[in-house]
Write a protein that holds these residues in place. Structure first.
Motif, PDB file in Angstrom:
ATOM      1  N   ALA A 365       0.789  -1.121  -0.106  1.00  0.00           N
ATOM      2  CA  ALA A 365       0.028   0.034  -0.160  1.00  0.00           C
ATOM      3  C   ALA A 365       0.893   1.337   0.118  1.00  0.00           C
ATOM      4  O   ALA A 365       0.442   2.071  -0.679  1.00  0.00           O
ATOM      5  N   ALA A 366       1.929   1.334   0.812  1.00  0.00           N
ATOM      6  CA  ALA A 366       2.705   2.557   0.798  1.00  0.00           C
ATOM      7  C   ALA A 366       3.678   2.586  -0.565  1.00  0.00           C
ATOM      8  O   ALA A 366       3.926   1.711  -1.143  1.00  0.00           O
ATOM      9  N   PRO A 367       3.809   4.127  -0.782  1.00  0.00           N
ATOM     10  CA  PRO A 367       4.666   4.297  -1.905  1.00  0.00           C
ATOM     11  C   PRO A 367       6.100   3.749  -1.840  1.00  0.00           C
ATOM     12  O   PRO A 367       7.015   4.665  -2.210  1.00  0.00           O
ATOM     13  N   ILE A 368       6.295   2.467  -1.780  1.00  0.00           N
ATOM     14  CA  ILE A 368       7.823   2.080  -1.900  1.00  0.00           C
ATOM     15  C   ILE A 368       8.282   2.333  -3.291  1.00  0.00           C
ATOM     16  O   ILE A 368       7.585   2.202  -4.188  1.00  0.00           O
ATOM     17  N   GLU A 369       9.657   2.154  -3.474  1.00  0.00           N
ATOM     18  CA  GLU A 369      10.165   2.090  -4.793  1.00  0.00           C
ATOM     19  C   GLU A 369      10.811   0.891  -4.834  1.00  0.00           C
ATOM     20  O   GLU A 369      11.710   0.262  -4.178  1.00  0.00           O
ATOM     21  N   GLY A 370      10.439   0.076  -6.104  1.00  0.00           N
ATOM     22  CA  GLY A 370      11.214  -1.139  -6.337  1.00  0.00           C
ATOM     23  C   GLY A 370      12.027  -0.730  -7.827  1.00  0.00           C
ATOM     24  O   GLY A 370      11.732  -0.325  -8.692  1.00  0.00           O
ATOM     25  N   ARG A 371      13.285  -1.405  -7.702  1.00  0.00           N
ATOM     26  CA  ARG A 371      14.202  -1.272  -8.517  1.00  0.00           C
ATOM     27  C   ARG A 371      14.849  -2.423  -9.150  1.00  0.00           C
ATOM     28  O   ARG A 371      15.274  -3.201  -8.011  1.00  0.00           O
ATOM     29  N   PHE A 372      15.092  -2.750 -10.437  1.00  0.00           N
ATOM     30  CA  PHE A 372      15.917  -3.677 -10.678  1.00  0.00           C
ATOM     31  C   PHE A 372      17.346  -3.178 -10.874  1.00  0.00           C
ATOM     32  O   PHE A 372      17.651  -2.283 -11.849  1.00  0.00           O
ATOM     33  N   SER A 373      18.347  -3.402  -9.871  1.00  0.00           N
ATOM     34  CA  SER A 373      19.340  -2.775  -9.575  1.00  0.00           C
ATOM     35  C   SER A 373      20.778  -3.325 -10.440  1.00  0.00           C
ATOM     36  O   SER A 373      21.502  -2.632 -10.861  1.00  0.00           O
ATOM     37  N   SER A 374      20.612  -4.610 -10.658  1.00  0.00           N
ATOM     38  CA  SER A 374      21.719  -5.200 -11.729  1.00  0.00           C
ATOM     39  C   SER A 374      20.945  -6.501 -12.248  1.00  0.00           C
ATOM     40  O   SER A 374      20.512  -7.444 -11.725  1.00  0.00           O
ATOM     41  N   VAL A 375      21.270  -6.559 -13.589  1.00  0.00           N
ATOM     42  CA  VAL A 375      20.744  -7.645 -14.299  1.00  0.00           C
ATOM     43  C   VAL A 375      21.756  -8.349 -15.344  1.00  0.00           C
ATOM     44  O   VAL A 375      21.431  -8.963 -16.142  1.00  0.00           O
ATOM     45  N   VAL A 376      23.069  -7.955 -15.110  1.00  0.00           N
ATOM     46  CA  VAL A 376      24.109  -8.399 -16.087  1.00  0.00           C
ATOM     47  C   VAL A 376      25.207  -9.433 -15.167  1.00  0.00           C
ATOM     48  O   VAL A 376      26.208  -9.914 -15.811  1.00  0.00           O
ATOM     49  N   ASP A 377      25.216  -9.295 -13.831  1.00  0.00           N
ATOM     50  CA  ASP A 377      26.228 -10.105 -13.156  1.00  0.00           C
ATOM     51  C   ASP A 377      26.085 -11.246 -12.922  1.00  0.00           C
ATOM     52  O   ASP A 377      25.280 -11.831 -11.643  1.00  0.00           O
ATOM     53  N   ILE A 378      26.373 -12.150 -13.574  1.00  0.00           N
ATOM     54  CA  ILE A 378      26.021 -13.665 -13.657  1.00  0.00           C
ATOM     55  C   ILE A 378      26.620 -14.334 -12.498  1.00  0.00           C
ATOM     56  O   ILE A 378      27.800 -13.857 -11.973  1.00  0.00           O
ATOM     57  N   PRO A 379      25.772 -15.165 -11.773  1.00  0.00           N
ATOM     58  CA  PRO A 379      24.569 -15.575 -11.958  1.00  0.00           C
ATOM     59  C   PRO A 379      23.530 -14.883 -11.409  1.00  0.00           C
ATOM     60  O   PRO A 379      22.153 -15.117 -11.453  1.00  0.00           O
ATOM     61  N   ASN A 380      23.961 -13.894 -10.509  1.00  0.00           N
ATOM     62  CA  ASN A 380      22.730 -13.281  -9.628  1.00  0.00           C
ATOM     63  C   ASN A 380      22.219 -11.879 -10.070  1.00  0.00           C
ATOM     64  O   ASN A 380      22.978 -10.983 -10.319  1.00  0.00           O
ATOM     65  N   ALA A 381      20.927 -11.711 -10.394  1.00  0.00           N
ATOM     66  CA  ALA A 381      20.469 -10.453 -10.526  1.00  0.00           C
ATOM     67  C   ALA A 381      20.255  -9.699  -8.920  1.00  0.00           C
ATOM     68  O   ALA A 381      20.142 -10.694  -8.090  1.00  0.00           O
ATOM     69  N   LEU A 387      12.365   1.792   1.261  1.00  0.00           N
ATOM     70  CA  LEU A 387      11.075   1.949   2.065  1.00  0.00           C
ATOM     71  C   LEU A 387      11.114   3.455   2.730  1.00  0.00           C
ATOM     72  O   LEU A 387      12.261   3.706   3.143  1.00  0.00           O
ATOM     73  N   PRO A 388      10.331   4.325   2.329  1.00  0.00           N
ATOM     74  CA  PRO A 388      10.340   5.635   3.158  1.00  0.00           C
ATOM     75  C   PRO A 388      10.167   5.624   4.502  1.00  0.00           C
ATOM     76  O   PRO A 388       9.518   4.970   4.955  1.00  0.00           O
ATOM     77  N   THR A 389      11.391   6.342   5.276  1.00  0.00           N
ATOM     78  CA  THR A 389      11.445   6.208   6.757  1.00  0.00           C
ATOM     79  C   THR A 389      10.383   7.187   7.194  1.00  0.00           C
ATOM     80  O   THR A 389      10.033   7.049   8.250  1.00  0.00           O
ATOM     81  N   ALA A 390      10.018   8.347   6.559  1.00  0.00           N
ATOM     82  CA  ALA A 390       9.154   9.263   7.018  1.00  0.00           C
ATOM     83  C   ALA A 390       7.853   8.716   7.282  1.00  0.00           C
ATOM     84  O   ALA A 390       7.025   9.399   8.036  1.00  0.00           O
ATOM     85  N   ILE A 391       7.458   7.524   6.735  1.00  0.00           N
ATOM     86  CA  ILE A 391       5.815   7.144   6.823  1.00  0.00           C
ATOM     87  C   ILE A 391       5.731   6.648   8.342  1.00  0.00           C
ATOM     88  O   ILE A 391       4.602   6.324   8.723  1.00  0.00           O
ATOM     89  N   PHE A 392       6.746   6.316   8.998  1.00  0.00           N
ATOM     90  CA  PHE A 392       6.605   5.574  10.314  1.00  0.00           C
ATOM     91  C   PHE A 392       6.646   6.763  11.568  1.00  0.00           C
ATOM     92  O   PHE A 392       7.421   7.793  11.490  1.00  0.00           O
ATOM     93  N   ASP A 393       5.738   6.346  12.677  1.00  0.00           N
ATOM     94  CA  ASP A 393       5.739   7.230  13.732  1.00  0.00           C
ATOM     95  C   ASP A 393       7.113   7.202  14.677  1.00  0.00           C
ATOM     96  O   ASP A 393       7.114   7.477  15.848  1.00  0.00           O
ATOM     97  N   PHE A 394       7.746   5.831  14.342  1.00  0.00           N
ATOM     98  CA  PHE A 394       8.961   5.766  15.105  1.00  0.00           C
ATOM     99  C   PHE A 394      10.111   5.690  14.139  1.00  0.00           C
ATOM    100  O   PHE A 394      10.054   5.410  13.132  1.00  0.00           O
ATOM    101  N   ASP A 395      11.281   5.598  14.952  1.00  0.00           N
ATOM    102  CA  ASP A 395      12.681   5.484  13.969  1.00  0.00           C
ATOM    103  C   ASP A 395      12.797   3.861  13.657  1.00  0.00           C
ATOM    104  O   ASP A 395      13.070   3.116  14.291  1.00  0.00           O
ATOM    105  N   VAL A 396      12.698   3.827  12.561  1.00  0.00           N
ATOM    106  CA  VAL A 396      12.913   2.305  11.835  1.00  0.00           C
ATOM    107  C   VAL A 396      14.260   1.948  11.243  1.00  0.00           C
ATOM    108  O   VAL A 396      14.238   0.896  10.998  1.00  0.00           O
ATOM    109  N   ARG A 397      15.135   2.832  11.451  1.00  0.00           N
ATOM    110  CA  ARG A 397      16.453   2.773  11.074  1.00  0.00           C
ATOM    111  C   ARG A 397      17.294   1.685  11.957  1.00  0.00           C
ATOM    112  O   ARG A 397      16.910   1.796  13.234  1.00  0.00           O
ATOM    113  N   PRO A 398      18.356   1.055  11.488  1.00  0.00           N
ATOM    114  CA  PRO A 398      18.788   0.085  12.494  1.00  0.00           C
ATOM    115  C   PRO A 398      19.894   1.003  13.651  1.00  0.00           C
ATOM    116  O   PRO A 398      20.222   1.869  13.091  1.00  0.00           O
TER     117      PRO A 398
END
Length: 418
Positions: A365-381, A387-398
């Motif tokens: 539901a939230a406006p997360i951003e999804g990206r294909f960051s690497s699609v060439v480095d065999i064998p792992n895409a 995840l926008p941190t400002a949507i939380f009422d608490f600090d979600v960072r480690p």
């Protein structure tokens, strides 16, 4: 306010409206309304299940959602002078829920919902981890959404239509049915199914009736997947200010719109992943004659996204690679990599007190951003979820102090028996 060309009475089902829309694609569904190039107008849109989902604390309506009824589309809109080979210019001038304070048959709901669909009824992007039906109801406060089922978050909606499309030609419809039928035949008993064949049950075909209705209902394509005509692309960036160029395949173009979302994360990963709502959309339509050949646009729509998304600037991002949860290596599987990134984000959020289902509903539901960051480095895409941190009422960072545990509230309703 622009002229209202397609009104809907929210107290009545889709088939009892003064102007009847449709929920299948076929070139012979006649236009419900007609406009000239250069026209500006407003359309009302029903929630995609035509009111089957309720504002309550049960997910039984998601479990039993009538898939044969979707999508409830407003249209078709016939455009004078449009011919195959043209490009239809669609400007999204405004889109949103009908105001809750309005009275009478057009009153807005003031709420929407997100659903994780059961494996037996559509499934989801993460169906193997989440095979059961769950639901979150979201309340609208101006441009902001909150939910009693996912506490501790609030975010600005990125309101958009999930579905806009032109009608297919007879040849294109035949190709769709043939290729999707061939796919189904490879595993006809699969759950969720590989594709959805034509289904006459619950078909809504505008003003068609009698034998013509029966013929079209037996041939018409379902509206669930995106195809060459646009369709259910669920692109969250088609906000107000967007301009889309749709290929025209039939005389009049026969444009339709529906499946409005108050917000959505990239991928609409729960299947009913945006915040589904009824609402309105203001459009301006025009034509580029012969535009498909001029610009080489024949396979799919081209668009210029709107410039008014939520302005989030700080993110916590999760990555995933194309290795299954049980350790099996796949070759440059970008879809699997995105699934693993989503699952990593879900596992992380559970450390703060959310259930896995609450975290999954939030990512849908939230406006997360999804990206294909690497699609060439065999064998792992490599895929990533921002995840926008400002949507939380608490600090979600480690942090060295460890995660803050929140009260998960009443939790996300689950349907029994899924």
């Amino acid at each position: 306010m622009p002229e209202l060309l397609f009104p809907l009475d929210s107290s009545k089902p889709f088939t009892d409206q003064r102007v009847i829309g449709h929920n299948r694609y076929h070139p012979d569904i006649p236009p419900a309304v007609r406009v000239r190039p250069g026209s500006t107008f407003r359309m009302h849109c029903r929630e995609w299940f035509d009111g089957a989902i309720k504002n309550d604390d049960s997910a039984e309506d998601i479990r039993d959602a009538p898939m044969s009824k979707v999508h409830a589309l407003s249209g078709p809109v016939g455009v004078e002078g449009a011919e195959p080979g043209d490009l239809l210019i669609v400007d999204v001038l405004d889109v949103g829920p009908l105001p809750q304070e309005d009275s009478g048959p057009l009153a807005g709901q003031g709420w929407g919902y997100t659903g994780i669909f059961a494996k037996s009824n559509g499934g989801s992007f993460l169906v193997d981890r989440f095979p059961d039906a769950y639901k979150a109801v979201w309340d609208f406060h101006g441009e902001v959404a909150t939910s009693r089922h996912v506490p501790g978050v609030s975010f600005t909606g990125i309101t958009h239509p999930g579905l806009m499309a032109t009608a297919p030609s007879p040849d294109m419809l035949a190709r769709w049915n043939r290729r999707e039928g061939d796919l189904i035949a490879t595993d006809p008993d699969r759950l969720p199914p590989l594709a959805l064949p034509p289904e006459p049950r619950d078909a809504v075909l505008g003003s068609l009736s009698g034998s013509e209705f029966d013929r079209v209902a037996a041939e018409a394509a379902r509206t669930a997947p995106p195809r060459e005509n646009g369709g259910n692309q669920d692109i969250k960036n088609l906000t107000r200010g967007t301009r889309v160029f749709y290929p025209v395949f039939v005389s009049g173009a026969n444009f339709s719109v529906g499946d409005l979302h108050f917000s959505q994360g990239d991928g609409e990963i729960t299947f009913c992943g945006g915040i589904e709502m009824s609402g309105y959309i203001d459009l301006h339509l025009d034509l580029i004659k012969g535009g498909m050949e001029t610009y080489g646009v024949g396979g799919n729509a081209v668009f210029m996204p709107g410039k008014t998304p939520p302005q989030y600037s700080e993110w916590l991002a999760f990555s995933g690679i194309s290795v299954t949860e049980d350790g099996q290596q796949r070759y440059l599987d970008s879809q699997l990599a995105y699934q693993r990134a989503c699952l990593n984000a879900i596992d992380y959020l559970t450390r703060f007190g959310y259930s896995p289902e609450q975290a999954y509903l939030l990512l849908g539901a939230a406006p997360i951003e999804g990206r294909f960051s690497s699609v060439v480095d065999i064998p792992n895409a490599c895929a990533t979820v921002y995840l926008p941190t400002a949507i939380f009422d608490f600090d979600v960072r480690p942090a060295k102090s460890g995660p803050v545990r929140i009260d998960p509230g009443i939790g996300a309703p689950r349907a029994a028996g899924t």
